[in-house]
Enzyme design. Sequence first.
Site, mmCIF file in Angstrom:
data_model
loop_
_atom_site.group_PDB
_atom_site.id
_atom_site.type_symbol
_atom_site.label_atom_id
_atom_site.label_comp_id
_atom_site.label_asym_id
_atom_site.label_seq_id
_atom_site.Cartn_x
_atom_site.Cartn_y
_atom_site.Cartn_z
ATOM 1 N N HIS A 191 -6.129 7.409 4.552
ATOM 2 C CA HIS A 191 -6.922 7.308 5.777
ATOM 3 C C HIS A 191 -6.875 5.860 6.228
ATOM 4 C CE1 HIS A 191 -10.468 7.512 8.430
ATOM 5 N NE2 HIS A 191 -10.242 8.813 8.458
ATOM 6 N N ASP A 248 -9.017 16.548 5.554
ATOM 7 C CA ASP A 248 -8.082 17.662 5.756
ATOM 8 C C ASP A 248 -7.614 18.305 4.457
ATOM 9 O OD1 ASP A 248 -7.944 17.477 8.587
ATOM 10 O OD2 ASP A 248 -6.841 15.611 8.312
HETATM 11 C C1 LIG Z 1 -3.678 8.831 7.446
HETATM 12 C C2 LIG Z 1 -2.497 7.875 7.469
HETATM 13 C C3 LIG Z 1 -1.694 8.101 8.783
HETATM 14 C C4 LIG Z 1 -3.054 6.436 7.432
HETATM 15 O O1 LIG Z 1 -1.994 5.584 7.596
HETATM 16 P P1 LIG Z 1 -2.108 3.995 7.471
HETATM 17 O O2 LIG Z 1 -3.505 3.557 7.290
HETATM 18 O O3 LIG Z 1 -1.383 3.459 8.642
HETATM 19 O O4 LIG Z 1 -1.362 3.672 6.145
HETATM 20 P P2 LIG Z 1 0.187 3.359 6.033
HETATM 21 O O5 LIG Z 1 0.988 4.368 6.761
HETATM 22 O O6 LIG Z 1 0.383 1.908 6.411
HETATM 23 O O7 LIG Z 1 0.419 3.523 4.466
HETATM 24 C C5 LIG Z 1 0.155 2.491 3.521
HETATM 25 C C6 LIG Z 1 1.006 2.774 2.298
HETATM 26 O O8 LIG Z 1 0.566 3.988 1.676
HETATM 27 C C7 LIG Z 1 1.606 4.975 1.700
HETATM 28 N N1 LIG Z 1 0.979 6.240 2.086
HETATM 29 C C8 LIG Z 1 0.004 6.431 3.006
HETATM 30 N N2 LIG Z 1 -0.380 7.717 3.052
HETATM 31 C C9 LIG Z 1 0.384 8.360 2.125
HETATM 32 C C10 LIG Z 1 0.458 9.695 1.708
HETATM 33 N N3 LIG Z 1 -0.332 10.616 2.249
HETATM 34 N N4 LIG Z 1 1.358 10.028 0.763
HETATM 35 C C11 LIG Z 1 2.156 9.084 0.219
HETATM 36 N N5 LIG Z 1 2.120 7.784 0.577
HETATM 37 C C12 LIG Z 1 1.251 7.432 1.514
HETATM 38 C C13 LIG Z 1 2.590 4.515 2.753
HETATM 39 O O9 LIG Z 1 3.882 5.017 2.515
HETATM 40 C C14 LIG Z 1 2.482 3.025 2.599
HETATM 41 O O10 LIG Z 1 3.225 2.665 1.470
HETATM 42 P P3 LIG Z 1 4.012 1.237 1.419
HETATM 43 O O11 LIG Z 1 2.946 0.193 1.471
HETATM 44 O O12 LIG Z 1 4.791 1.259 0.144
HETATM 45 O O13 LIG Z 1 4.901 1.220 2.644
HETATM 46 C C15 LIG Z 1 -1.557 8.081 6.238
HETATM 47 O O14 LIG Z 1 -2.304 7.858 5.047
HETATM 48 C C16 LIG Z 1 -0.913 9.456 6.233
HETATM 49 O O15 LIG Z 1 0.159 9.631 6.836
HETATM 50 N N6 LIG Z 1 -1.539 10.465 5.549
HETATM 51 C C17 LIG Z 1 -1.029 11.820 5.552
HETATM 52 C C18 LIG Z 1 -1.446 12.513 6.846
HETATM 53 C C19 LIG Z 1 -2.942 12.826 6.875
HETATM 54 O O16 LIG Z 1 -3.508 13.315 5.910
HETATM 55 N N7 LIG Z 1 -3.560 12.547 8.046
HETATM 56 C C20 LIG Z 1 -4.983 12.886 8.264
HETATM 57 C C21 LIG Z 1 -5.802 11.639 8.365
HETATM 58 S S1 LIG Z 1 -7.531 12.032 8.416
#
Ligand SMILES: CC(C)(COP(=O)(O)OP(=O)(O)OC[C@H]1O[C@@H](n2cnc3c(N)ncnc32)[C@H](O)[C@@H]1OP(=O)(O)O)[C@@H](O)C(=O)NCCC(=O)NCCS
Length: 314
Positions: A191, A248
């Site tokens: 998140h 979720d």
């Molecule tokens: C929610 C979300 C978009 C937040 O993204 P964010 O805060 O921008 O975090 P980032 O995309 O920068 O991720 C940070 C790190 O964690 C990793 N990461 C984040 N979510 C992950 C997941 N669900 N599974 C595996 N790795 C994940 C990224 O690959 C990144 O790794 P790195 O530092 O080696 O590159 C992201 O966690 C995600 O895509 N989750 C899955 C989708 C989801 O459940 N969305 C509903 C949100 S309520």
Amino acid sequence: MITYFDGMPTAAHPMAILSSMVNSLAIYYPQYFVDEDSEDLYQLMAARLISKIRTIAAFSYKKSVGEPFVYPRHDLKYCANFLHMMVNSPVRPYVPDSEEERILNMLLVLHADHEQNCSTSTVRLVGSSRVNLYSSIGAGICALWGPLHGGANQEVIEMLENIHDSNMSVADVIADAKNPEKRFRLSGFGHRVYKNYDPRARILKKACADFMKNRHISDPLLEIALELENAALSDDYFIERNLYPNVDFYSGIIYRELGIPSNMYMVLFAMGRMPGWIAQWKEMHDTKPFKIGRPRQIYTGLTDAVYQPSSERS
Ligand SMILES: CC(C)(COP(=O)(O)OP(=O)(O)OC[C@H]1O[C@@H](n2cnc3c(N)ncnc32)[C@H](O)[C@@H]1OP(=O)(O)O)[C@@H](O)C(=O)NCCC(=O)NCCS
């Protein structure tokens, strides 16, 4: 409005139908732009949206499966009325169930709007042009649709079904989620703001287990979800990045137990978000001085580019 529905292809995604129908409310109630002092008009639009999204949501499902629309019942409360319009069919009437009603109500509350996430900011940005509430909310619904946002709960169920059907091990799934080359993420994990256990996920996890226990049912997808959570929470990759289950991760499993198909999860998410989106829109309009939204950008491109005629480019 029924004619509008009729013109749509059956099998359209309910979320596509919902966003277009909410946008179309500006056609049926043509208040295109907003007058600063129109408090009565705002109240009317807000009440209409909160009420009609329930009917449109249920109709969008009926349309997507090619079943006849079911009209609302005035003797039923909000959630029961929605379930009635979604579930009732000419061959199997909906029987109100207070436990299902309570759980749906809880799900809507837990999905309530908070903070400046993608869809809420969209509602505010679009609304800041002083366009009407229906169009602003329609834009928010479109933003919610994506798999990184509201679409995640459908992705979670599809991921769990896939693991179940392919007999994939939890260890393999975790390995894939950690592998940057796989471009696979554990849906329902992580998140932007919650860098700890999302409190909504904690409530849903318990509600899910309690519901199944009380009904004497079990679901292999819940077992897989629990296993995945345990494996992820004890894995260094997830620990270092503060990745925990979000709202979720367990919500889809409860929807599934309520007999709600996965392509409706986002629609329900939008229903839960609706009152908060409306409040955000209102708060913005009441803030003085009112200004149109204008995110700034920082240019990071070339500062000293040399023009090359197209004939000389490779
Ligand atoms: C929610 C979300 C978009 C937040 O993204 P964010 O805060 O921008 O975090 P980032 O995309 O920068 O991720 C940070 C790190 O964690 C990793 N990461 C984040 N979510 C992950 C997941 N669900 N599974 C595996 N790795 C994940 C990224 O690959 C990144 O790794 P790195 O530092 O080696 O590159 C992201 O966690 C995600 O895509 N989750 C899955 C989708 C989801 O459940 N969305 C509903 C949100 S309520």
